[in-house]
Design an enzyme around this catalytic site. Structure first.
Site, PDB file in Angstrom:
ATOM      1  N   ASP A   1       0.813  -1.215   0.000  1.00 31.30           N
ATOM      2  CA  ASP A   1       0.000   0.000   0.000  1.00 31.30           C
ATOM      3  C   ASP A   1       0.844   1.260   0.000  1.00 31.30           C
ATOM      4  OD1 ASP A   1       0.971  -0.322   2.573  1.00 31.30           O
ATOM      5  OD2 ASP A   1      -0.977  -0.754   3.463  1.00 31.30           O
TER       6      ASP A   1
ATOM      7  N   GLU B   1      -9.426  -1.898   5.592  1.00 29.91           N
ATOM      8  CA  GLU B   1     -10.010  -1.551   6.872  1.00 29.91           C
ATOM      9  C   GLU B   1     -11.271  -2.374   7.135  1.00 29.91           C
ATOM     10  OE1 GLU B   1      -8.145   0.107   8.635  1.00 29.91           O
ATOM     11  OE2 GLU B   1      -7.740   2.153   7.992  1.00 29.91           O
TER      12      GLU B   1
ATOM     13  N   HIS C   1      -6.877  -4.663  10.517  1.00 28.29           N
ATOM     14  CA  HIS C   1      -6.665  -4.457   9.076  1.00 28.29           C
ATOM     15  C   HIS C   1      -5.387  -5.151   8.597  1.00 28.29           C
ATOM     16  CE1 HIS C   1      -4.293  -0.368   9.444  1.00 28.29           C
ATOM     17  NE2 HIS C   1      -3.499  -1.394   9.585  1.00 28.29           N
TER      18      HIS C   1
ATOM     19  N   ASN D   1      -7.022  -2.612  14.581  1.00 27.80           N
ATOM     20  CA  ASN D   1      -8.422  -2.893  14.227  1.00 27.80           C
ATOM     21  C   ASN D   1      -8.540  -4.140  13.327  1.00 27.80           C
ATOM     22  OD1 ASN D   1      -7.441  -1.994  11.793  1.00 27.80           O
ATOM     23  ND2 ASN D   1      -8.803  -0.223  11.614  1.00 27.80           N
TER      24      ASN D   1
HETATM   25  P1  PGA Z   1       2.589  -1.339  12.608  1.00 28.22           P
HETATM   26  O1  PGA Z   1       1.428  -1.333  11.551  1.00 28.22           O
HETATM   27  O2  PGA Z   1       3.535  -2.392  12.195  1.00 28.22           O
HETATM   28  O3  PGA Z   1       3.199   0.028  12.535  1.00 28.22           O
HETATM   29  O4  PGA Z   1       1.968  -1.614  13.945  1.00 28.22           O
HETATM   30  C1  PGA Z   1       0.904  -2.540  11.118  1.00 28.22           C
HETATM   31  C2  PGA Z   1      -0.307  -2.300  10.250  1.00 28.22           C
HETATM   32  O5  PGA Z   1      -0.994  -1.297  10.453  1.00 28.22           O
HETATM   33  O6  PGA Z   1      -0.565  -3.130   9.367  1.00 28.22           O
END
Ligand code: PGA
Length: 238
Positions: A67, A140, A135, A133
């Site tokens: 992404d 999302e 995702h 959450n």
């Molecule tokens: P993070 O993000 O590794 O910074 O916790 C993971 C994600 O949001 O997929």
């Protein structure tokens, strides 16, 4: 699906690096899916170290990232282009032209990205983190699972979680371009890393709750070759 729990974050990420190393050793022209965020950084450090020791050669690797934010330049300090170059690509010998990171410019940006993955023969091994959450990528929680690469409206929870990478929360882009759930499920193998207590609830819901688009990562339980690597804190609710 495999779930492994390790005593520390560093070991959890090293286990992921070993999977990438094994894949690359067996298939020098592997197609890798990479992820951004804080979680994979120790894994990338290990891959860089393996490369520097002469254990790995990335010269034939093709990569696709999950992404990217919409509306910020590639060289913006918080862009995922910049993140990947600083944390991995500039330290290994992957050819520049083999690197793919979604770019929301142009009406057919999403279709072009899916087509490029298809033309590369699909992704052999995809690395994933997980949001608080649930995702994966920027897919999302929603009423339905997404399909291919698409433009996403980020949730307040993701904007707040990612504010640490920007000067101010208001600077976090509100939209992003992300590989979809179908794109992720089409990868041959998937390795998801979750570390830290802040991920414990998302990990619990993913592995123990219903398979449901409100917890996007839960669909990985249907993937034939998905491995979850967790540290003790992320696994603490299991
Ligand atoms: P993070 O993000 O590794 O910074 O916790 C993971 C994600 O949001 O997929």
């Amino acid at each position: 699906m495999l779930v492994h729990v390790y005593p520390a974050e560093e070991l959890t990420c090293r286990a992921a690096a070993f999977l990438f190393a094994a894949q690359l050793t067996q298939k020098p022209d592997s197609v890798f899916g990479f992820a951004t965020g804080s979680t994979p950084i120790p894994c990338y450090k290990d891959l860089i170290s393996f490369y520097e020791q002469g254990l790995l050669d990335f010269s034939q690797v093709i990569s696709f990232n999950l992404d990217e934010y919409c509306g910020i330049a590639q060289d913006h300090p918080s862009s995922y282009h910049r993140f990947m170059h600083e944390n991995l690509f500039s330290h290994i010998n992957i050819p520049k032209e083999n690197i793919h990171i979604p770019n929301s410019m142009g009406v057919d940006a999403c279709e072009r990205y899916d087509k490029a993955i298809e033309q590369a023969g699909g992704i052999d091994l995809q690395l994933l983190g997980i949001g608080k959450n649930g995702h994966i990528g920027f897919n999302e929680p929603d009423d339905a699972f997404s399909c291919g690469t698409h433009i996403v409206k980020l949730t307040e929870s993701t904007i707040a979680a990612n504010a640490r990478f920007f000067k101010d929360e208001k600077d976090v882009p509100r939209t992003a371009i992300s590989m979809g759930i179908s794109s992720i499920m089409a990868c041959h193998s998937i390795v998801l890393i979750a570390t830290g207590e802040s991920k414990a609830k998302a990990v619990y819901d993913t592995l123990n709750g219903p398979i449901n688009p409100h917890v996007p990562a839960s669909i990985l339980r249907l993937h034939p070759n998905a491995t979850f690597l967790l540290d003790q804190d992320a696994a603490s609710m299991l």
